[in-house]
Design a protein around this motif. Structure first.
Motif, PDB file in Angstrom:
ATOM      1  N   ASN A  88       0.832  -1.212   0.000  1.00 40.18           N
ATOM      2  CA  ASN A  88       0.000   0.000   0.000  1.00 40.18           C
ATOM      3  C   ASN A  88       0.863   1.256   0.000  1.00 40.18           C
ATOM      4  OD1 ASN A  88      -2.349  -1.512   0.034  1.00 40.18           O
ATOM      5  ND2 ASN A  88      -2.506  -1.492   2.255  1.00 40.18           N
ATOM      6  N   LEU A  89       1.938   1.244   0.787  1.00 43.39           N
ATOM      7  CA  LEU A  89       2.853   2.394   0.794  1.00 43.39           C
ATOM      8  C   LEU A  89       3.408   2.639  -0.608  1.00 43.39           C
ATOM      9  CD1 LEU A  89       4.671   1.566   4.122  1.00 43.39           C
ATOM     10  CD2 LEU A  89       3.517   3.733   3.647  1.00 43.39           C
ATOM     11  N   GLU A  92       0.767   4.133  -2.983  1.00 48.19           N
ATOM     12  CA  GLU A  92       0.520   5.560  -2.750  1.00 48.19           C
ATOM     13  C   GLU A  92       1.605   6.417  -3.384  1.00 48.19           C
ATOM     14  OE1 GLU A  92      -2.243   6.721  -1.698  1.00 48.19           O
ATOM     15  OE2 GLU A  92      -3.077   4.856  -0.930  1.00 48.19           O
ATOM     16  N   GLN A  93       2.854   5.960  -3.301  1.00 45.67           N
ATOM     17  CA  GLN A  93       3.938   6.716  -3.925  1.00 45.67           C
ATOM     18  C   GLN A  93       3.818   6.710  -5.447  1.00 45.67           C
ATOM     19  OE1 GLN A  93       6.241   8.763  -2.671  1.00 45.67           O
ATOM     20  NE2 GLN A  93       5.233   8.470  -0.708  1.00 45.67           N
ATOM     21  N   ARG A  96       1.067   9.149  -6.317  1.00 41.02           N
ATOM     22  CA  ARG A  96       1.567  10.520  -6.178  1.00 41.02           C
ATOM     23  C   ARG A  96       2.400  10.907  -7.397  1.00 41.02           C
ATOM     24  NH1 ARG A  96       6.081  12.256  -5.889  1.00 41.02           N
ATOM     25  NH2 ARG A  96       6.992  10.264  -5.254  1.00 41.02           N
ATOM     26  N   GLU A 122      -2.752  11.513  -1.639  1.00 38.24           N
ATOM     27  CA  GLU A 122      -1.909  10.325  -1.716  1.00 38.24           C
ATOM     28  C   GLU A 122      -0.771  10.417  -0.698  1.00 38.24           C
ATOM     29  OE1 GLU A 122      -3.196   7.944  -3.206  1.00 38.24           O
ATOM     30  OE2 GLU A 122      -4.442   8.900  -4.711  1.00 38.24           O
ATOM     31  N   VAL A 123      -0.238  11.614  -0.502  1.00 38.71           N
ATOM     32  CA  VAL A 123       0.800  11.815   0.506  1.00 38.71           C
ATOM     33  C   VAL A 123       0.242  11.513   1.895  1.00 38.71           C
ATOM     34  CG1 VAL A 123       2.290  13.542   1.612  1.00 38.71           C
ATOM     35  CG2 VAL A 123       2.098  13.472  -0.901  1.00 38.71           C
ATOM     36  N   HIS A 125      -2.292   9.565   2.591  1.00 45.20           N
ATOM     37  CA  HIS A 125      -2.517   8.119   2.667  1.00 45.20           C
ATOM     38  C   HIS A 125      -1.201   7.406   2.968  1.00 45.20           C
ATOM     39  CE1 HIS A 125      -6.265   8.448  -0.140  1.00 45.20           C
ATOM     40  NE2 HIS A 125      -6.442   9.023   1.038  1.00 45.20           N
ATOM     41  N   TYR A 126      -0.140   7.817   2.316  1.00 42.64           N
ATOM     42  CA  TYR A 126       1.175   7.222   2.557  1.00 42.64           C
ATOM     43  C   TYR A 126       1.544   7.358   4.038  1.00 42.64           C
ATOM     44  CZ  TYR A 126       6.195   6.412   2.280  1.00 42.64           C
ATOM     45  OH  TYR A 126       7.456   5.930   2.481  1.00 42.64           O
ATOM     46  N   GLN A 127       1.332   8.547   4.583  1.00 37.44           N
ATOM     47  CA  GLN A 127       1.644   8.777   5.992  1.00 37.44           C
ATOM     48  C   GLN A 127       0.793   7.892   6.901  1.00 37.44           C
ATOM     49  OE1 GLN A 127       0.889  12.978   5.906  1.00 37.44           O
ATOM     50  NE2 GLN A 127       3.039  13.493   5.537  1.00 37.44           N
TER      51      GLN A 127
END
Length: 146
Positions: A88-89, A92-93, A96, A122-123, A125-127
Motif C-alpha cells: 500500500n505504501l 501511494e507513492q 503521487r 496520496e501523501v 494516505h502514505y503517511q
C-alpha cells in the motif's frame, strides 16, 4: 498461518483510505467527463482519442494511459499485514508520482488544482499507512496471553 489486519485501528485505516480512493476515482471521472463535455469529434480525433470514442463515445472507461483496462488483478494482497501495508505504501507513492506527471502535462489551472489536491491526499494516505505499519508491527511483537 493466515493473517488479516490484526487490529480494529488497522482495519479502520484501510476502510477510510479505501473509501477515499473510490472517491478519487469519482473525482477523476468527473474531471474527464467535464473535459469531454461538448468537445467536437474533430477535437477528439486530434487528441488521438478516436479509438476510445469508437468503443465508448464520451463515456468513461477505466484504462491506464496506454489504454490497458483496469482489472481487479492489480490489487495485491498476500494476507500478511506487514507485506500488504508495504504494498500500500508503494502504491501511494506511485499514485503521487502519476498525479505529479499529469500536473506537468496540463496547462489548465483548474485541472492542476484538482490534480494537486489528489496528489496531496496520496501523501496523506502514505503517511497513514506508515503509521499503521508501525502500529501493526508493534502489535505483532507483543506477547499474546489468553
Amino acid at each position: 498461518m493466515r493473517y488479516t489486519m490484526p487490529t480494529g485501528k488497522a482495519k479502520g485505516v484501510l476502510t477510510d483510505i479505501g473509501t477515499e480512493e473510490l472517491a478519487h476515482m469519482e473525482v477523476v471521472a468527473s474531471l474527464v467527463y467535464k473535459l469531454l463535455e461538448g468537445v467536437s469529434i474533430e477535437a477528439i480525433k486530434a487528441a488521438d482519442l478516436g479509438s476510445h470514442y469508437a468503443d465508448h463515445d464520451r463515456s468513461l472507461y477505466w484504462v491506464n494511459a496506454a489504454g490497458v483496462p483496469w482489472v481487479a488483478a492489480y490489487v495485491s494482497a498476500t494476507g500478511d499485514p506487514v507485506a500488504d501495508l508495504h504494498e500500500n505504501l508503494a502504491a501511494e507513492q506511485k499514485a503521487r508520482a502519476v498525479y505529479e506527471n499529469l500536473i506537468h502535462l496540463t496547462d489548465d489551472p483548474c485541472v492542476k488544482d484538482v490534480l494537486r489536491f489528489l496528489r496531496e491526499r496520496e501523501v496523506v494516505h502514505y503517511q497513514r499507512f506508515g503509521e499503521t505499519l508501525m502500529h501493526v508491527e508493534e502489535y505483532m511483537r507483543q506477547k499474546k496471553v489468553f
